[in-house]
Design an enzyme around this catalytic site. Structure first.
Site, PDB file in Angstrom:
ATOM      1  N   ASN A 105      19.509  -7.352  35.755  1.00 38.94           N
ATOM      2  CA  ASN A 105      19.308  -8.812  35.615  1.00 38.94           C
ATOM      3  C   ASN A 105      18.638  -9.316  36.509  1.00 38.94           C
ATOM      4  O   ASN A 105      18.551  -9.020  37.758  1.00 38.94           O
ATOM      5  CB  ASN A 105      20.519  -9.542  35.306  1.00 38.94           C
ATOM      6  CG  ASN A 105      21.284  -8.889  33.843  1.00 38.94           C
ATOM      7  OD1 ASN A 105      20.722  -8.357  33.086  1.00 38.94           O
ATOM      8  ND2 ASN A 105      22.541  -9.130  33.895  1.00 38.94           N
ATOM      9  N   HIS A 122      15.346  -4.814  38.841  1.00 36.83           N
ATOM     10  CA  HIS A 122      14.169  -5.421  38.623  1.00 36.83           C
ATOM     11  C   HIS A 122      14.084  -6.753  39.203  1.00 36.83           C
ATOM     12  O   HIS A 122      13.119  -7.565  38.488  1.00 36.83           O
ATOM     13  CB  HIS A 122      14.443  -5.466  37.105  1.00 36.83           C
ATOM     14  CG  HIS A 122      14.806  -4.264  36.208  1.00 36.83           C
ATOM     15  ND1 HIS A 122      15.320  -4.325  35.257  1.00 36.83           N
ATOM     16  CD2 HIS A 122      14.423  -3.052  36.391  1.00 36.83           C
ATOM     17  CE1 HIS A 122      15.271  -2.915  34.697  1.00 36.83           C
ATOM     18  NE2 HIS A 122      14.795  -2.160  35.532  1.00 36.83           N
ATOM     19  N   CYS A 130       3.491 -12.416  46.470  1.00 36.09           N
ATOM     20  CA  CYS A 130       2.003 -12.213  46.227  1.00 36.09           C
ATOM     21  C   CYS A 130       1.745 -10.880  45.505  1.00 36.09           C
ATOM     22  O   CYS A 130       2.363 -10.013  46.155  1.00 36.09           O
ATOM     23  CB  CYS A 130       1.254 -12.427  47.806  1.00 36.09           C
ATOM     24  SG  CYS A 130      -0.408 -12.008  47.467  1.00 36.09           S
ATOM     25  N   CYS A 133      -0.565  -9.111  48.806  1.00 30.07           N
ATOM     26  CA  CYS A 133       0.183  -8.680  49.961  1.00 30.07           C
ATOM     27  C   CYS A 133       1.704  -8.735  49.892  1.00 30.07           C
ATOM     28  O   CYS A 133       2.168  -8.482  51.041  1.00 30.07           O
ATOM     29  CB  CYS A 133      -0.521  -9.457  50.844  1.00 30.07           C
ATOM     30  SG  CYS A 133       0.197 -11.215  50.879  1.00 30.07           S
ATOM     31  N   SER A 186      21.674  -2.290  26.757  1.00 27.27           N
ATOM     32  CA  SER A 186      21.321  -1.428  25.554  1.00 27.27           C
ATOM     33  C   SER A 186      20.953   0.142  25.846  1.00 27.27           C
ATOM     34  O   SER A 186      20.559   0.948  25.081  1.00 27.27           O
ATOM     35  CB  SER A 186      20.114  -1.870  24.774  1.00 27.27           C
ATOM     36  OG  SER A 186      18.882  -2.369  25.785  1.00 27.27           O
TER      37      SER A 186
HETATM   38  C1  BV8 Z   1       8.599   2.685  35.404  1.00 25.76           C
HETATM   39  C2  BV8 Z   1      12.164  -7.553  35.065  1.00 25.76           C
HETATM   40  C3  BV8 Z   1       7.366   4.228  36.417  1.00 25.76           C
HETATM   41  C4  BV8 Z   1      11.202  -8.506  34.316  1.00 25.76           C
HETATM   42  C5  BV8 Z   1      12.509  -5.528  33.217  1.00 25.76           C
HETATM   43  C6  BV8 Z   1       8.112   5.154  26.637  1.00 25.76           C
HETATM   44  C7  BV8 Z   1       9.360   5.748  26.340  1.00 25.76           C
HETATM   45  C8  BV8 Z   1      10.320   5.676  27.613  1.00 25.76           C
HETATM   46  C9  BV8 Z   1       9.991   4.774  28.611  1.00 25.76           C
HETATM   47  C10 BV8 Z   1       8.760   4.348  28.798  1.00 25.76           C
HETATM   48  C11 BV8 Z   1       7.739   4.400  27.769  1.00 25.76           C
HETATM   49  N1  BV8 Z   1       6.742   3.579  28.233  1.00 25.76           N
HETATM   50  C12 BV8 Z   1       7.113   2.904  29.549  1.00 25.76           C
HETATM   51  C13 BV8 Z   1       8.178   3.518  29.675  1.00 25.76           C
HETATM   52  C14 BV8 Z   1       8.968   3.170  30.893  1.00 25.76           C
HETATM   53  C15 BV8 Z   1       9.567   1.749  30.886  1.00 25.76           C
HETATM   54  C16 BV8 Z   1      10.472   1.657  29.650  1.00 25.76           C
HETATM   55  O1  BV8 Z   1      11.503   1.987  29.881  1.00 25.76           O
HETATM   56  N2  BV8 Z   1      10.237   1.026  28.492  1.00 25.76           N
HETATM   57  C17 BV8 Z   1      11.170   0.969  27.436  1.00 25.76           C
HETATM   58  C18 BV8 Z   1      11.064  -0.643  26.944  1.00 25.76           C
HETATM   59  C19 BV8 Z   1      10.915   1.804  26.517  1.00 25.76           C
HETATM   60  N3  BV8 Z   1      10.194   1.281  31.955  1.00 25.76           N
HETATM   61  C20 BV8 Z   1       9.275   0.791  33.162  1.00 25.76           C
HETATM   62  O2  BV8 Z   1       7.962   0.599  32.707  1.00 25.76           O
HETATM   63  C21 BV8 Z   1       9.941   0.851  34.374  1.00 25.76           C
HETATM   64  N4  BV8 Z   1       9.135   1.141  35.381  1.00 25.76           N
HETATM   65  O3  BV8 Z   1       9.217   3.224  34.515  1.00 25.76           O
HETATM   66  O4  BV8 Z   1       7.858   2.907  36.359  1.00 25.76           O
HETATM   67  C22 BV8 Z   1       6.572   4.382  35.201  1.00 25.76           C
HETATM   68  C23 BV8 Z   1       5.427   3.624  35.169  1.00 25.76           C
HETATM   69  C24 BV8 Z   1       4.454   3.898  34.259  1.00 25.76           C
HETATM   70  C25 BV8 Z   1       5.055   4.382  33.150  1.00 25.76           C
HETATM   71  C26 BV8 Z   1       5.998   5.335  33.025  1.00 25.76           C
HETATM   72  C27 BV8 Z   1       6.808   5.122  34.227  1.00 25.76           C
HETATM   73  C28 BV8 Z   1      10.260  -0.710  34.742  1.00 25.76           C
HETATM   74  C29 BV8 Z   1      11.134  -1.317  34.065  1.00 25.76           C
HETATM   75  C30 BV8 Z   1      11.647  -2.925  34.289  1.00 25.76           C
HETATM   76  C31 BV8 Z   1      11.088  -3.817  33.501  1.00 25.76           C
HETATM   77  N5  BV8 Z   1      11.395  -5.064  33.821  1.00 25.76           N
HETATM   78  N6  BV8 Z   1      13.006  -6.891  33.932  1.00 25.76           N
HETATM   79  C32 BV8 Z   1      11.699  -9.613  33.361  1.00 25.76           C
HETATM   80  O5  BV8 Z   1      12.998  -9.646  33.164  1.00 25.76           O
HETATM   81  O6  BV8 Z   1      11.010 -10.381  33.213  1.00 25.76           O
HETATM   82  S1  BV8 Z   1      13.411  -4.914  32.265  1.00 25.76           S
HETATM   83  C33 BV8 Z   1      14.348  -6.150  31.273  1.00 25.76           C
HETATM   84  O7  BV8 Z   1      14.675  -5.478  30.035  1.00 25.76           O
HETATM   85  C34 BV8 Z   1      15.766  -6.487  32.142  1.00 25.76           C
HETATM   86  O8  BV8 Z   1      15.659  -6.311  33.419  1.00 25.76           O
HETATM   87  C35 BV8 Z   1      16.357  -5.260  31.300  1.00 25.76           C
HETATM   88  O9  BV8 Z   1      16.413  -4.129  32.176  1.00 25.76           O
HETATM   89  C36 BV8 Z   1      15.784  -4.723  30.061  1.00 25.76           C
HETATM   90  C37 BV8 Z   1      16.506  -5.268  29.043  1.00 25.76           C
HETATM   91  O10 BV8 Z   1      17.554  -4.396  28.727  1.00 25.76           O
HETATM   92  P1  BV8 Z   1      18.963  -4.760  28.631  1.00 25.76           P
HETATM   93  O11 BV8 Z   1      19.562  -5.647  30.161  1.00 25.76           O
HETATM   94  O12 BV8 Z   1      19.877  -3.708  28.418  1.00 25.76           O
HETATM   95  O13 BV8 Z   1      18.891  -6.012  27.484  1.00 25.76           O
HETATM   96  P2  BV8 Z   1      18.589  -5.750  26.105  1.00 25.76           P
HETATM   97  O14 BV8 Z   1      18.469  -6.959  25.461  1.00 25.76           O
HETATM   98  O15 BV8 Z   1      18.020  -4.510  25.808  1.00 25.76           O
HETATM   99  O16 BV8 Z   1      20.447  -5.681  25.605  1.00 25.76           O
HETATM  100  C38 BV8 Z   1      21.467  -6.448  25.754  1.00 25.76           C
HETATM  101  C39 BV8 Z   1      22.753  -5.759  25.393  1.00 25.76           C
HETATM  102  O17 BV8 Z   1      23.811  -6.564  25.659  1.00 25.76           O
HETATM  103  C40 BV8 Z   1      22.666  -5.217  24.027  1.00 25.76           C
HETATM  104  O18 BV8 Z   1      23.009  -3.840  23.827  1.00 25.76           O
HETATM  105  C41 BV8 Z   1      23.714  -6.188  23.275  1.00 25.76           C
HETATM  106  O19 BV8 Z   1      24.460  -5.517  22.344  1.00 25.76           O
HETATM  107  C42 BV8 Z   1      24.709  -6.369  24.554  1.00 25.76           C
HETATM  108  N7  BV8 Z   1      25.347  -7.649  24.591  1.00 25.76           N
HETATM  109  C43 BV8 Z   1      25.021  -8.969  23.999  1.00 25.76           C
HETATM  110  N8  BV8 Z   1      26.077  -9.778  24.297  1.00 25.76           N
HETATM  111  C44 BV8 Z   1      26.917  -9.231  25.189  1.00 25.76           C
HETATM  112  C45 BV8 Z   1      26.453  -7.702  25.262  1.00 25.76           C
HETATM  113  N9  BV8 Z   1      27.180  -7.166  26.129  1.00 25.76           N
HETATM  114  C46 BV8 Z   1      28.301  -7.423  26.448  1.00 25.76           C
HETATM  115  N10 BV8 Z   1      28.920  -8.875  26.391  1.00 25.76           N
HETATM  116  C47 BV8 Z   1      28.094  -9.871  25.667  1.00 25.76           C
HETATM  117  N11 BV8 Z   1      28.520 -11.007  25.552  1.00 25.76           N
END
Ligand code: BV8
Length: 260
Positions: A105, A122, A130, A133, A186
């Site tokens: 988060n 994240h 920046c 830089c 998730s």
């Molecule tokens: C990287 C900051 C090296 C920004 C975020 C293809 C296949 C696999 C991977 C990749 C691919 N293509 C690219 C990738 C890599 C990519 C990735 O994983 N993509 C996914 C979408 C497929 N990852 C990256 O790019 C990472 N960097 O890998 O660098 C690299 C570089 C290039 C190419 C390859 C590798 C960088 C990832 C970080 C991105 N930035 N946030 C911003 O916030 O604006 S990620 C952002 O989304 C959040 O920070 C968080 O991490 C993510 C969301 O996930 P969750 O937090 O799990 O949230 P979500 O909504 O999904 O789920 C919520 C859950 O809560 C649900 O399950 C729900 O049921 C539950 N819930 C709901 N209510 C409740 C609850 N649980 C408990 N209590 C409740 N009340």
């Protein structure tokens, strides 16, 4: 929603005996505070998928639009408070000899709830840096850095690497934890999604808290359906009493000395 109370006796047996507890949280832990998740209800902003806006390409293409999105999320943040889930995790620091809180988060709500030393994988949308830089944006500064580069939210965008020290500490903690919580995620975003599996491979007791099943569910030692604001106080508070008693026993009874 009817909560069938699973048997937590094994969990408490383990939780009362372990030294190192590590936790990974996702957007779900902030949902009850009013912060939209990425994939849940309200996760969509206008018609954009978060992955379309949280990328360096989107910022290069249309920085105004990306700023509008972060200002929209910052606007929500101003009006919300941490919830019971955040508060229980802040209290958990006092329970375990070693406690590591790792979050995906960017809302800073763990810190607002009193958690210290939070590993932000994240980044954090309350800060800007920046794009060239990396200088932090000072109070009242415009959108352009002294180096001429554009300021951007201090977050990790898709396609960008995570801060090396943060991800290294995250993997180290997951691999050496005896008890690992995966809360409100998730488990779909790389590399954070690997942490619960690293902990599981290392033999940790893995507890998942999520209203919905995730890829981790079949492998978790205990997977609890329901909101973190409901489960975390029930999983942590009973441990607090024990921690307080231990603290009291350890405390030197200084009272008498004063009288002397
Ligand atoms: C990287 C900051 C090296 C920004 C975020 C293809 C296949 C696999 C991977 C990749 C691919 N293509 C690219 C990738 C890599 C990519 C990735 O994983 N993509 C996914 C979408 C497929 N990852 C990256 O790019 C990472 N960097 O890998 O660098 C690299 C570089 C290039 C190419 C390859 C590798 C960088 C990832 C970080 C991105 N930035 N946030 C911003 O916030 O604006 S990620 C952002 O989304 C959040 O920070 C968080 O991490 C993510 C969301 O996930 P969750 O937090 O799990 O949230 P979500 O909504 O999904 O789920 C919520 C859950 O809560 C649900 O399950 C729900 O049921 C539950 N819930 C709901 N209510 C409740 C609850 N649980 C408990 N209590 C409740 N009340």
């Amino acid at each position: 929603m009817e909560h069938t109370e699973p048997d937590l006796s094994h969990y408490f047996e383990v939780a009362r005996s372990v030294k190192h507890c590590a936790v990974l949280t996702g957007a779900g832990v902030s949902a009850e505070s009013g912060m939209p998740t990425f994939r849940g209800e309200g996760g969509l902003w206008k018609e954009f998928r978060p992955e379309e806006l949280a990328t360096p390409e989107a910022f290069a293409r249309n920085p105004e639009l990306v700023w509008e999105w972060y200002d929209y999320r910052r606007g929500i943040l101003e009006g919300i408070e941490p919830n019971e889930g955040h508060r229980a995790l802040a209290a958990a620091e006092k329970v375990f000899d070693i406690f590591t809180l790792i979050t995906q988060n960017v809302d800073g709500l763990h810190q607002s709830a009193g958690s210290s030393d939070v590993i932000e994988l994240h980044g954090n949308i309350r800060r800007d840096r920046c794009n060239i830089c990396d200088a932090c944006r000072g109070e009242g500064e415009g959108r352009q850095c002294r180096c001429g580069g554009p300021y951007r939210p201090d977050v990790v965008w898709f396609g960008e690497s995570l801060p090396q020290d943060a991800i290294a500490r995250g993997f180290e903690a997951a691999g050496s934890s005896d008890l690992f919580f995966s809360i409100g995620t998730s488990t779909q975003v790389y590399p954070a999604e690997q942490l619960p599996f690293v902990a599981q491979d290392a033999g940790a007791f893995v507890v998942e808290v999520n209203p919905e099943p995730t890829p981790l569910t079949p492998l978790a030692t205990l997977s609890l359906r329901g909101p973190s604001g409901y489960w975390m106080p029930r999983l942590i508070d009973p441990l607090l009493d024990a921690a307080q008693d231990t603290a009291l026993d350890a405390a030197p009874d200084t009272a008498c000395e004063d009288l002397v």
